[in-house]
Design a protein around this motif. Sequence first.
Motif, mmCIF file in Angstrom:
data_model
loop_
_atom_site.group_PDB
_atom_site.id
_atom_site.type_symbol
_atom_site.label_atom_id
_atom_site.label_comp_id
_atom_site.label_asym_id
_atom_site.label_seq_id
_atom_site.Cartn_x
_atom_site.Cartn_y
_atom_site.Cartn_z
ATOM 1 N N ALA A 97 0.827 -1.211 0.000
ATOM 2 C CA ALA A 97 0.000 0.000 0.000
ATOM 3 C C ALA A 97 0.860 1.258 0.000
ATOM 4 N N SER A 98 2.047 1.205 0.610
ATOM 5 C CA SER A 98 2.901 2.398 0.657
ATOM 6 C C SER A 98 3.480 2.734 -0.712
ATOM 7 N N GLU A 99 3.547 1.745 -1.610
ATOM 8 C CA GLU A 99 4.044 1.986 -2.968
ATOM 9 C C GLU A 99 2.917 2.356 -3.928
ATOM 10 N N GLY A 100 1.724 2.451 -3.447
ATOM 11 C CA GLY A 100 0.588 2.763 -4.318
ATOM 12 C C GLY A 100 -0.567 1.845 -4.009
ATOM 13 N N GLU A 101 -0.944 1.035 -4.979
ATOM 14 C CA GLU A 101 -2.080 0.135 -4.820
ATOM 15 C C GLU A 101 -1.667 -1.131 -4.070
ATOM 16 N N ALA A 102 -2.460 -1.513 -3.092
ATOM 17 C CA ALA A 102 -2.172 -2.705 -2.289
ATOM 18 C C ALA A 102 -2.517 -3.976 -3.053
ATOM 19 N N THR A 103 -1.737 -5.021 -2.786
ATOM 20 C CA THR A 103 -2.026 -6.351 -3.311
ATOM 21 C C THR A 103 -2.636 -7.147 -2.174
ATOM 22 N N ARG A 104 -3.667 -7.930 -2.487
ATOM 23 C CA ARG A 104 -4.354 -8.734 -1.471
ATOM 24 C C ARG A 104 -4.462 -10.168 -1.958
ATOM 25 N N GLU A 105 -4.217 -11.101 -1.035
ATOM 26 C CA GLU A 105 -4.395 -12.520 -1.341
ATOM 27 C C GLU A 105 -5.007 -13.201 -0.129
ATOM 28 N N GLU A 106 -6.024 -14.024 -0.376
ATOM 29 C CA GLU A 106 -6.612 -14.820 0.692
ATOM 30 C C GLU A 106 -5.971 -16.198 0.686
ATOM 31 N N ALA A 107 -5.829 -16.776 1.875
ATOM 32 C CA ALA A 107 -5.179 -18.079 2.026
ATOM 33 C C ALA A 107 -5.702 -18.746 3.293
ATOM 34 N N ILE A 108 -5.257 -19.967 3.501
ATOM 35 C CA ILE A 108 -5.585 -20.733 4.706
ATOM 36 C C ILE A 108 -4.269 -21.058 5.403
ATOM 37 N N THR A 109 -4.183 -20.769 6.695
ATOM 38 C CA THR A 109 -2.965 -21.093 7.426
ATOM 39 C C THR A 109 -2.767 -22.604 7.482
ATOM 40 N N ARG A 110 -1.532 -23.015 7.638
ATOM 41 C CA ARG A 110 -1.196 -24.421 7.860
ATOM 42 C C ARG A 110 -0.879 -24.648 9.332
ATOM 43 N N ILE A 111 -0.155 -23.699 9.913
ATOM 44 C CA ILE A 111 0.249 -23.747 11.321
ATOM 45 C C ILE A 111 0.085 -22.345 11.887
ATOM 46 N N VAL A 112 -0.379 -22.244 13.133
ATOM 47 C CA VAL A 112 -0.458 -20.950 13.810
ATOM 48 C C VAL A 112 0.240 -21.051 15.164
ATOM 49 N N SER A 113 0.677 -19.905 15.645
ATOM 50 C CA SER A 113 1.234 -19.768 16.987
ATOM 51 C C SER A 113 0.813 -18.398 17.488
ATOM 52 N N PRO A 114 0.999 -18.112 18.764
ATOM 53 C CA PRO A 114 0.649 -16.778 19.250
ATOM 54 C C PRO A 114 1.422 -15.670 18.533
ATOM 55 N N HIS A 115 2.545 -16.032 17.898
ATOM 56 C CA HIS A 115 3.426 -15.045 17.299
ATOM 57 C C HIS A 115 3.387 -15.009 15.779
ATOM 58 N N GLY A 116 2.608 -15.905 15.134
ATOM 59 C CA GLY A 116 2.579 -15.887 13.682
ATOM 60 C C GLY A 116 1.946 -17.114 13.071
ATOM 61 N N CYS A 117 2.310 -17.391 11.805
ATOM 62 C CA CYS A 117 1.718 -18.525 11.108
ATOM 63 C C CYS A 117 2.597 -18.978 9.946
ATOM 64 N N LEU A 118 2.297 -20.164 9.466
ATOM 65 C CA LEU A 118 2.851 -20.693 8.225
ATOM 66 C C LEU A 118 1.700 -20.733 7.239
ATOM 67 N N VAL A 119 1.946 -20.224 6.031
ATOM 68 C CA VAL A 119 0.915 -20.153 5.015
ATOM 69 C C VAL A 119 1.564 -20.423 3.659
ATOM 70 N N VAL A 120 0.778 -20.884 2.698
ATOM 71 C CA VAL A 120 1.256 -21.052 1.326
ATOM 72 C C VAL A 120 0.530 -20.019 0.471
ATOM 73 N N LEU A 121 1.317 -19.170 -0.213
ATOM 74 C CA LEU A 121 0.751 -18.112 -1.054
ATOM 75 C C LEU A 121 1.150 -18.293 -2.509
ATOM 76 N N ARG A 122 0.272 -17.844 -3.400
ATOM 77 C CA ARG A 122 0.605 -17.830 -4.826
ATOM 78 C C ARG A 122 1.711 -16.802 -5.100
ATOM 79 N N HIS A 123 1.679 -15.680 -4.374
ATOM 80 C CA HIS A 123 2.722 -14.659 -4.512
ATOM 81 C C HIS A 123 3.948 -15.091 -3.714
ATOM 82 N N ASP A 124 5.111 -14.887 -4.290
ATOM 83 C CA ASP A 124 6.367 -15.224 -3.634
ATOM 84 C C ASP A 124 6.946 -13.949 -3.027
ATOM 85 N N LEU A 125 6.649 -13.690 -1.774
ATOM 86 C CA LEU A 125 7.085 -12.457 -1.125
ATOM 87 C C LEU A 125 8.509 -12.589 -0.593
#
Length: 112
Positions: free
Chosen positions: A34-62
Amino acid sequence: MGFRSETPSDLKWRERRRGVRMNSRVPIALEWGASEGEATREEAITRIVSPHGCLVVLRHDLPLDQHLRVTNLDRQADAEGVVVWRGKERAEGRELGIELVNPDLDFWGLEL
């Protein structure tokens, strides 16, 4: 035989793996750029969660250190996050570890 002391890299890795992790499929939306202009959005399903984060598989390679907004679609809760790990490339996308920045302890709505 002596003991092996931890290197700064070992300590950094251990810090990132802190806390309880749970296999859990939570629907999320990720937004970035969003800071570079238009935001990119992708929906996904987590594989693993913790209080501090998650593991997810995305089509975008960030890239590592990519800042993003994580929305738990079940709870409509938002948190700031950052990509801290890049895993295997799979047919459905890239495995990414997302660390939540100052998350609400009940962000996932699960007892962790």
